[in-house]
Design a protein around this motif. Structure first.
Motif, PDB file in Angstrom:
ATOM      1  N   LEU A   6      38.624 -21.779  31.057  1.00 46.46           N
ATOM      2  CA  LEU A   6      38.124 -22.800  31.983  1.00 46.46           C
ATOM      3  C   LEU A   6      36.911 -22.308  32.766  1.00 46.46           C
ATOM      4  O   LEU A   6      35.958 -23.064  32.994  1.00 46.46           O
ATOM      5  CB  LEU A   6      39.242 -23.230  32.936  1.00 46.46           C
ATOM      6  N   GLN A   7      36.922 -21.049  33.168  1.00 41.45           N
ATOM      7  CA  GLN A   7      35.772 -20.508  33.897  1.00 41.45           C
ATOM      8  C   GLN A   7      34.552 -20.402  32.984  1.00 41.45           C
ATOM      9  O   GLN A   7      33.422 -20.660  33.413  1.00 41.45           O
ATOM     10  CB  GLN A   7      36.117 -19.144  34.498  1.00 41.45           C
ATOM     11  N   ARG A   8      34.774 -20.050  31.726  1.00 40.24           N
ATOM     12  CA  ARG A   8      33.665 -20.023  30.764  1.00 40.24           C
ATOM     13  C   ARG A   8      33.147 -21.435  30.502  1.00 40.24           C
ATOM     14  O   ARG A   8      31.930 -21.657  30.389  1.00 40.24           O
ATOM     15  CB  ARG A   8      34.116 -19.376  29.464  1.00 40.24           C
ATOM     16  N   LEU A   9      34.053 -22.391  30.420  1.00 40.79           N
ATOM     17  CA  LEU A   9      33.641 -23.782  30.215  1.00 40.79           C
ATOM     18  C   LEU A   9      32.769 -24.253  31.365  1.00 40.79           C
ATOM     19  O   LEU A   9      31.790 -24.989  31.160  1.00 40.79           O
ATOM     20  CB  LEU A   9      34.877 -24.672  30.062  1.00 40.79           C
ATOM     21  N   ALA A  10      33.104 -23.853  32.575  1.00 39.10           N
ATOM     22  CA  ALA A  10      32.290 -24.226  33.736  1.00 39.10           C
ATOM     23  C   ALA A  10      30.856 -23.752  33.568  1.00 39.10           C
ATOM     24  O   ALA A  10      29.899 -24.511  33.781  1.00 39.10           O
ATOM     25  CB  ALA A  10      32.897 -23.641  35.009  1.00 39.10           C
ATOM     26  N   TRP A  11      30.692 -22.484  33.175  1.00 42.69           N
ATOM     27  CA  TRP A  11      29.335 -21.955  32.994  1.00 42.69           C
ATOM     28  C   TRP A  11      28.633 -22.613  31.812  1.00 42.69           C
ATOM     29  O   TRP A  11      27.414 -22.851  31.857  1.00 42.69           O
ATOM     30  CB  TRP A  11      29.370 -20.446  32.806  1.00 42.69           C
TER      31      TRP A  11
ATOM     32  N   GLU B  55      35.174 -34.074  26.738  1.00 43.14           N
ATOM     33  CA  GLU B  55      34.768 -34.947  27.841  1.00 43.14           C
ATOM     34  C   GLU B  55      33.566 -34.375  28.594  1.00 43.14           C
ATOM     35  O   GLU B  55      32.646 -35.109  28.963  1.00 43.14           O
ATOM     36  CB  GLU B  55      35.938 -35.142  28.811  1.00 43.14           C
ATOM     37  N   LEU B  56      33.566 -33.068  28.809  1.00 37.70           N
ATOM     38  CA  LEU B  56      32.493 -32.450  29.584  1.00 37.70           C
ATOM     39  C   LEU B  56      31.238 -32.201  28.743  1.00 37.70           C
ATOM     40  O   LEU B  56      30.140 -32.084  29.309  1.00 37.70           O
ATOM     41  CB  LEU B  56      32.980 -31.131  30.188  1.00 37.70           C
ATOM     42  N   ALA B  57      31.384 -32.120  27.419  1.00 32.89           N
ATOM     43  CA  ALA B  57      30.255 -31.942  26.506  1.00 32.89           C
ATOM     44  C   ALA B  57      29.323 -30.824  26.959  1.00 32.89           C
ATOM     45  O   ALA B  57      28.172 -31.061  27.334  1.00 32.89           O
ATOM     46  CB  ALA B  57      29.472 -33.256  26.365  1.00 32.89           C
ATOM     47  N   PRO B  58      29.800 -29.574  26.944  1.00 33.39           N
ATOM     48  CA  PRO B  58      28.962 -28.460  27.397  1.00 33.39           C
ATOM     49  C   PRO B  58      27.708 -28.305  26.549  1.00 33.39           C
ATOM     50  O   PRO B  58      27.682 -28.663  25.372  1.00 33.39           O
ATOM     51  CB  PRO B  58      29.884 -27.244  27.244  1.00 33.39           C
TER      52      PRO B  58
END
Length: 210
Positions: free
Chosen positions: A90-95, A130-133
């Protein structure tokens, strides 16, 4: 305009509550918030601490106090099915997404709404869709960004989450939001020597391991 750095890890219920309360605490102030994902476990290792969930009596108290705080503040919060859990994905997804307020809100709600497993593969896949990084959260560059952000936070003296940094001053914990807001509003206590004097080292007994 003042810049505030909000250091967080989605594993922390206090960070989740602070995130929700931040707009209210900063109401009327001309500020911009930089949301900075870091690893709480990295802070614990660097400072030689245990997490609150690793000590059973403290774990019980922490979640009782968190539940009360959520109730008092009128904030939805349910403990995930497994806690502690590994927040790395989750923290990697944030970045990978770019940690703006919308992204960070989605991450906190994923963990702290519904009482579900934060690391369930299906839920993680749906959240990522949903966030489409902009890039793959598993890319080495993203991994290094998270590592470097954690190391930089430690170098600045960050020891827990949530922490707010304003003008090089660190405000730790949910209950420090009002203190940070007072500083931003020009409270006279911060203009003298009180800040430095309160934090200066004192002589004291040093506990030694046997």
């Amino acid at each position: 305009m003042k810049s505030i750095t909000f250091y967080f890890d989605v594993i922390s219920p206090y960070a989740a509550l602070a995130f929700e309360r931040l707009p209210e605490a900063l109401e009327g102030l001309n500020v911009v918030v930089d949301y900075r994902p870091i690893l709480f476990a990295g802070l614990l290792k660097a400072w030689g601490q245990k997490g609150p969930a690793e000590m059973e009596p403290k774990r019980q108290w922490t979640f009782r106090q968190v539940a009360w705080s959520a109730h008092r503040l009128g904030i939805e919060l349910q403990t995930p099915a497994e806690h502690p859990f590994n927040p790395l994905a989750l923290q990697r997804l944030a970045w990978a997404c770019g940690p703006n307020r919308r992204v960070v809100e989605k991450l906190f709600h994923h963990v702290w709404h519904g009482g579900l497993d934060a690391n369930h593969p299906g839920r993680l896949e749906r959240l990522q869709q949903e966030l489409a990084p902009a890039c793959d959260p598993a890319d080495d560059e993203v991994k290094q960004t998270l590592r470097q952000a954690t190391e930089d936070a430690i170098a600045r003296g960050v020891f827990g989450v949530p922490t707010l940094e304003v003008d090089g001053r660190l405000f730790w914990g949910l209950d420090s939001l009002d203190m940070a807001a007072a500083y931003l509003r020009g409270d006279s206590w911060f203009r003298g020597d009180a800040w430095d004097e309160a934090g200066r080292p004192r002589a004291g007994v040093v506990r030694r391991e046997r």
